[in-house]
Design an enzyme around this catalytic site. Sequence first.
Site: not given
Ligand code: UGA
Length: 428
Positions: A264
Site C-alpha cells: 500500500c
Molecule cells: C497500511 C495502513 O496502515 C492501513 O491503514 C491501510 O488501510 C493499508 O495500508 C492499505 O492501504 O490497505 P499495511 O500495509 O497492512 O497497512 O501495513 P502497516 O502496518 O501500515 O505497515 C506498513 C509498513 O511500514 C511495514 O513494512 C512496516 O514494517 C512499516 N512500519 C510501520 C515501520 O517501518 N515503522 C513503523 O513505525 C510502522
Amino acid sequence: MKISILGSGYVGLCTGVGFALKNNDVICVDIDRKKVDAINSGVTIIEEAGLQEAMKSIGKKLTATTDIATAVRDSSITFVCVGTPSMEDGSIDTKYLENASREIGTSIKEKNDFHIVVIKSTVAPGVIEEKLIPLIEKSSGKKSGDGFGVCVNPEFLSEGTALTDFINPDRIVIGENDKKSGDILESLYKDFSAPIVRTDMKTAEMIKYASNTFLAAKVTMINEIGNICKKLGIDVYDVAKGIGYDKRIGNRFLNAGIGFGGSCFSKDVQALCRSAKQMGYDARILDCILDLNKNQRMRIIELLKLKLPGLHGKHVAVLGLAFKANTDDIRDSPAIDIVSELIKEGCKVSAYDPKAAKNFEKLFPGIKYAKNMKEAVENADACLILTDWSEFMSITDEDFSAMNNKIIIEGRRVLDKSRVKNFEGVCW
Ligand code: UGA
C-alpha cells in the site's frame, strides 16, 4: 441489510465477515472458484487474526459465489474491494474496477429497487466520478442518484489486524454524490462507535491517500532522525518515546528501521505523486519519501560492508522476509531489495521466515531456506534481521553460537539486549 462484496482479498473478506458479525447477510463475489468454495465451507483463505473463528461464528450469514449478477440482484448494497495495482509510471491501473463497474451496471439494469455501489478500493481523487460512474450509467441505462447511488468508503485496514480494524475503526469516511445513498451507508455503520466523516467523493478519495502518505512520511521522518542519531551514538527509540508522548505527534508509527514495505504505502504515495504531476504540481515531499525509503533499505548493507569488508563469497544469514510481522506477504518487502543486493555482491544467502519463505522462494529460488533461525545462521559470517517477528525477541546469544563471525545487524528493533550481547541496529 443484504450486502454483496466484490473481491475476496483481505479487505473484501474482512469487510464481509465484519458486516456479517454485525448481523447483516453478506454474499462475497470472486472469480476464483477455490476462494468461493473455501468461503462457503467456512474456511478462510487468508491469514488474518481472528478471521477463522469469526467465520465459524457467523455461519451462513456469509456466503460466496462467482455470479455477480445474482449477488447484486439479491442485495441492496454492493461494496467493491478489487485491487488497483500500480502501472509502470506509478499511476494506478483501474481495469478491475472498470470491469466491476460495467458488470454491476448490467446487473442493476434488471433491478427495480434503488441499489447502492460503494467503492472501497483505493483510487486517485476524481476516478470514481470521471471514470466509474459513467460506466455504471452506460451499462445500467440509469442515472447516478436516481436508479442507483455511488459512495466512496475508503478502508483503513492493516494486514494482520484487518478484522479488528474493521470492527473498531478510528473513523468511518463516507464520500457521496447524493444524500440518500450517504444516509443509507451511514445507517449500515450505526452500531460502530467511531466518528463518521461525510464528504464529497473526491475528498474521501483524497483522505485515503493522505492517510497512507502521512503514515509513510512519519516512518520516513523517524528513520531520518534515526540515521542522525546513529552518527551521534543516540538510541532513536528513546527519542521516539520522548516525542511520542506529545499528543500532536502520537507514539505510533515511530519505529525506525529499514523503512516501510507492503502493497500500500509505496503504491499510494507513488499514485498521489503521479496525480499531482499530471496536474502540473511537483509534490517534492512525496518523491522524497519514496527516495529516502529506498535508500533506507540499503543502509543495512552499508553497515554490513563496514563490519565485513569484501562481501564477495561471504555467507550472510537473513532472518525475516515478510514486509512486516504476522503475515506471509512479501509485496515490496525491504527483504527483496536487501537480498538482491547481497546476491549482487556475491554473497551466499541463507534465510528463515516463519511464514513468508514459500512466497519468497518464488522470487529467489537460488538461496537456502532454513527450517529455523538456528539453521539459517549456521556458519554464517553475518546475520541481518529484517522482520520484527515476535519469535525473534526470545533469541539468545547461544542461538548465534554456530556462526563463523558474530556480526548481527537488526533492521527492525526486535532483539532483547538482555539475551543478546553484541549486535547493532541499522539506525540505533
Ligand atoms: C497500511 C495502513 O496502515 C492501513 O491503514 C491501510 O488501510 C493499508 O495500508 C492499505 O492501504 O490497505 P499495511 O500495509 O497492512 O497497512 O501495513 P502497516 O502496518 O501500515 O505497515 C506498513 C509498513 O511500514 C511495514 O513494512 C512496516 O514494517 C512499516 N512500519 C510501520 C515501520 O517501518 N515503522 C513503523 O513505525 C510502522
